[in-house]
Design a protein around this motif. Structure first.
Motif, short mmCIF file in Angstrom:
data_model
loop_
_atom_site.label_atom_id
_atom_site.label_comp_id
_atom_site.label_asym_id
_atom_site.label_seq_id
_atom_site.Cartn_x
_atom_site.Cartn_y
_atom_site.Cartn_z
N VAL A 1 3.53 -5.85 -2.16
CA VAL A 1 3.44 -6.00 -0.71
C VAL A 1 4.50 -7.02 -0.31
N GLY A 2 5.09 -6.85 0.85
CA GLY A 2 6.16 -7.75 1.26
C GLY A 2 6.13 -7.97 2.76
N TYR A 3 6.84 -9.01 3.20
CA TYR A 3 6.93 -9.31 4.63
C TYR A 3 7.99 -8.43 5.29
N ASP A 4 7.70 -8.01 6.52
CA ASP A 4 8.73 -7.36 7.32
C ASP A 4 9.44 -8.43 8.15
N GLU A 5 10.28 -8.01 9.08
CA GLU A 5 11.08 -8.98 9.84
C GLU A 5 10.23 -9.82 10.78
N THR A 6 9.02 -9.37 11.07
CA THR A 6 8.11 -10.17 11.90
C THR A 6 7.18 -11.02 11.04
N LEU A 7 7.42 -11.03 9.72
CA LEU A 7 6.65 -11.80 8.75
C LEU A 7 5.20 -11.36 8.67
N GLN A 8 5.01 -10.05 8.82
CA GLN A 8 3.71 -9.44 8.60
C GLN A 8 3.75 -8.68 7.26
N LEU A 9 2.66 -8.73 6.52
CA LEU A 9 2.61 -8.08 5.21
C LEU A 9 2.50 -6.57 5.35
N GLN A 10 3.31 -5.86 4.55
CA GLN A 10 3.31 -4.40 4.54
C GLN A 10 3.30 -3.91 3.09
N PRO A 11 2.67 -2.76 2.83
CA PRO A 11 2.79 -2.19 1.48
C PRO A 11 4.22 -1.75 1.21
N ASP A 12 4.69 -1.96 0.00
CA ASP A 12 6.05 -1.59 -0.36
C ASP A 12 6.02 -0.70 -1.59
N VAL A 13 5.96 -1.31 -2.77
CA VAL A 13 5.75 -0.50 -3.97
C VAL A 13 4.39 0.21 -3.87
N LEU A 14 3.41 -0.49 -3.35
CA LEU A 14 2.11 0.13 -3.12
C LEU A 14 2.19 1.13 -1.98
N GLN A 15 1.47 2.21 -2.11
CA GLN A 15 1.35 3.14 -0.98
C GLN A 15 0.40 2.56 0.07
N SER A 16 -0.62 1.83 -0.40
CA SER A 16 -1.55 1.19 0.53
C SER A 16 -2.32 0.11 -0.22
N PHE A 17 -2.93 -0.79 0.54
CA PHE A 17 -3.83 -1.77 -0.05
C PHE A 17 -4.96 -2.03 0.93
N GLU A 18 -6.11 -2.37 0.37
CA GLU A 18 -7.28 -2.71 1.18
C GLU A 18 -7.83 -4.03 0.68
N GLN A 19 -8.36 -4.82 1.60
CA GLN A 19 -9.00 -6.08 1.21
C GLN A 19 -10.32 -6.23 1.95
N VAL A 20 -11.28 -6.77 1.26
CA VAL A 20 -12.59 -7.00 1.83
C VAL A 20 -12.89 -8.49 1.73
N GLU A 21 -12.95 -9.15 2.89
CA GLU A 21 -13.28 -10.58 2.96
C GLU A 21 -12.36 -11.44 2.10
#
Length: 636
Positions: free
Chosen positions: A94-114
């Motif tokens: 996962v990596g930051y985009d130009e707005t410094l928000q996290l996006q999946p990169d190598v991962l197709q998706s990620f989920e987090q719970v709490e």
């Protein structure tokens, strides 16, 4: 997803967006790979891409899709700087985009719970640079056979993989899905994966097994140990698995370019990764650039070489003081010079050592009135005009306006030039006696001579200190400069021999609430204002000394609260209180921020932003601007 489904994905992509105007002889295949494709050494593009590649829509980013080809020349100051390719290439789970928000990169998706349970889904069909599939096995190998191997990792998992003193439960959900679960929140996990030197949680297991005692024949493993001139199999495994500084050309990678030359060398060549997972909106595989050639040179002459047209893309080794020279070189060579904003809280900061061994100075520096007086006694406007052409923001050491945590009151806290108030505070402390030269006397009768130590790596620091010397003379303080090598300088600071140092301010002044606030609390031995407190935090109380200043104790408590937080709102409140304390207590004395970093590129190189944020963490130098999308316009 089968190859047919991958072709369907690319077909839909091409039909849904405007067609790219390309030359008749161009195809989606990089010409650089033509001979290997013709010889059957590589499969066609459809079989090299993941079933669902990462789509980079350049048009939506205000940039133009490009063409394959070309070699970018860069100059580096030493062999260790090949790590710049890992940082600038910025390929992360996962990596930051130009707005410094996290996006999946190598991962197709990620989920987090709490912030406790993280489920990572890989892109089916994604391959390492040698063509071997990337699967959950690569995560299992690193977890079980590296982190949990007592010989390879005697200390076990790193701190950022611990929460509540416990490691995660690791699960393989299926061939392309893994899960990490903690009992308590671990908000640091994703930011560490997105960092310039990312937290490693996977390795190409098919390659690394040959260097592991569990999988390799003992005789063969011994032979490899001798061949690589290391002492133990653990040293061998570590040497062959380095990803941050890519010294092993045989180690498969997921980065856009792979190193082809092992050190020692005077030149390193990075070639395109034929299995890279990103495509532009027209289905053209990234990166556009075929090769990066890194030429090793002395750091002292990088700017001269750049100004002589010897680099196609150069950032490292350049300073703002080089700008006029580089701008003039535009008249002679086909280069373009831009200025990006540096992300430090202060370009130069003064750090009173609250842990110095000199008891008199330690007592003074731990009095907030002393730190405030030192800050109020600096004429930042004069420094800005004299050394930065007025382009910087006069400021305390704090956040930039680009950060969602920024507040104007942080910038001005005890950072206006007010020598009268500075003198009043120094008198209030009790420093009322002066010698015949007007220098205040310390409680033990010594003149108040502040020796500021520097690593001597920047003439800018010395220039700033010379101006501060004049300013502090007006409030009865004498400043002297001592220069030493960086390693010696750091050791002296940690030993308490340095009473004040000059360095950069906060590393990350564009932070978001979800980024760790370690820089605001005693948490590291390289924080020169409180190295002993930082050592104490790092060693979990076994070394150094615990903070004995209430405000510093509160910062550590808030930092610990952040590491246990479970929501962005909670983390924002923690950051806000920490920034308020840090600014009001003047634990570091900032001078100016928003300073400029020269970015030099070939005039033919496209998609390099004219303006940007430049720093190590979180922007990864050029990384968040995706150098894999830079391309040469041969028509220019």
């Amino acid at each position: 997803m089968t190859s047919m489904r991958r072709r369907t994905f690319l077909g839909l992509l091409a039909s849904s967006l405007a067609p790219l105007q390309v030359r008749a002889e161009e195809t989606l295949e990089p010409g650089y790979l033509g001979s290997k494709l013709a010889a059957g050494e590589l499969p066609p593009l459809d079989d090299r891409l993941p079933n669902v590649p990462r789509l980079v829509n350049l048009g939506a980013m205000g940039r133009k899709p490009g063409r394959h080809g070309g070699t970018v020349r860069m100059t580096i100051g030493g062999q260790k700087d090949i790590r710049l390719m890992t940082i600038n290439g910025y390929t992360r789970l996962v990596g930051y985009d130009e707005t410094l928000q996290l996006q999946p990169d190598v991962l197709q998706s990620f989920e987090q719970v709490e912030d406790r349970v993280f489920t990572f889904r890989l892109r089916a069909g994604h391959r390492w640079s040698d063509g071997h599939p990337l699967t959950a096995e690569d995560f299992r190998y690193y977890w079980e056979d590296v982190l949990l191997d007592k010989e390879l990792k005697p200390g076990g998992p790193p701190p950022s993989m611990m929460s509540g003193g416990k490691p995660p439960v690791f699960e393989i959900v299926d061939e392309f899905t893994v899960r990490y679960s903690w009992d308590t929140p671990n908000p640091e996990f994703l930011p560490r994966l997105a960092a310039p030197q990312p937290l490693p949680i996977l390795l190409p297991s098919h390659y690394m097994r040959r260097f592991h005692r569990k999988y390799q024949d003992a005789v063969r493993l011994g032979a490899l140990v001798r061949q690589e001139r290391v002492e133990e199999w653990t040293d061998l495994h570590t040497k062959m698995s380095r990803t941050y500084r890519p010294e092993n050309p045989d180690l498969p990678t997921l980065d856009p370019w792979r190193n082809t030359i092992a050190p020692p060398a005077e030149q390193f060549v990075f070639e395109r990764n034929p299995f890279y997972h990103r495509v532009d909106e027209h289905g053209r595989q990234l990166p556009y650039i075929d090769r990066f050639v890194l030429n090793v040179s002395s750091s002292a002459i990088i700017s001269a070489k750049t100004g002589a047209g010897e680099s196609d893309l150069q950032v490292n080794g350049l300073q703002f003081t080089d700008y006029t020279f580089l701008k003039d070189a535009e008249k002679r060579y086909p280069i373009k010079v831009s200025l990006w904003k540096q992300i430090q809280g202060s370009r130069v900061a003064l750090l009173p050592n609250l842990n110095c061994s000199d008891e008199v100075w330690r007592t003074l520096f731990q009095d907030v009135r002393m730190r405030r007086a030192l800050s109020l006694g600096i004429d930042r406007h004069e420094i800005n005009l004299a050394l930065f052409f007025g382009l910087c923001q006069e400021s305390a050491d704090t956040m930039l306006p680009e950060s969602p945590l920024y507040k104007p009151e942080y910038r001005t806290a005890w950072a206006t030039y007010d020598p009268d108030e500075a003198n009043r505070l120094l008198d209030e402390i009790g420093l009322t006696e002066r010698d015949e030269d007007g220098v205040r006397l310390l409680p033990d009768g010594r003149p108040a001579q502040i020796i500021v130590e520097t690593a001597g790596e920047s003439t800018l620091e010395t220039d700033v200190l010379e101006l501060v010397t004049d300013h502090w003379r007006q409030i009865g303080l004498s400043l002297f400069i001592r220069t030493s090598q960086r390693d010696i300088f750091r050791k002296r600071a940690m030993a308490g021999s340095v009473i004040m140092s000059v360095w950069m301010g906060l590393d990350n002044a564009v932070a978001t609430p979800d980024m760790p606030p370690y820089q605001l609390a005693p948490s590291s031995d390289d924080q020169m204002q409180w190295p002993q407190w930082g050592i104490n935090y790092l060693s979990m109380g076994k070394q150094g000394s615990a903070p004995d200043l209430p405000e510093a104790e509160r910062l550590v408590q808030l930092l610990n609260d952040w590491t246990r937080s479970a929501s962005t709102e909670e983390r924002r409140a923690i950051w806000t209180e920490m920034l308020g304390i840090y600014s009001d207590q003047v634990f570091s004395i900032g001078i100016v921020n928003g300073s400029r970093q020269p970015i030099v590129r070939s005039k033919r190189l496209r998609n390099v932003p004219e303006e940007g944020l430049y720093g190590f963490d979180p922007t990864c130098y050029l990384g968040i601007y995706m150098p894999d999308t830079f391309w040469f316009d041969e028509d220019a």
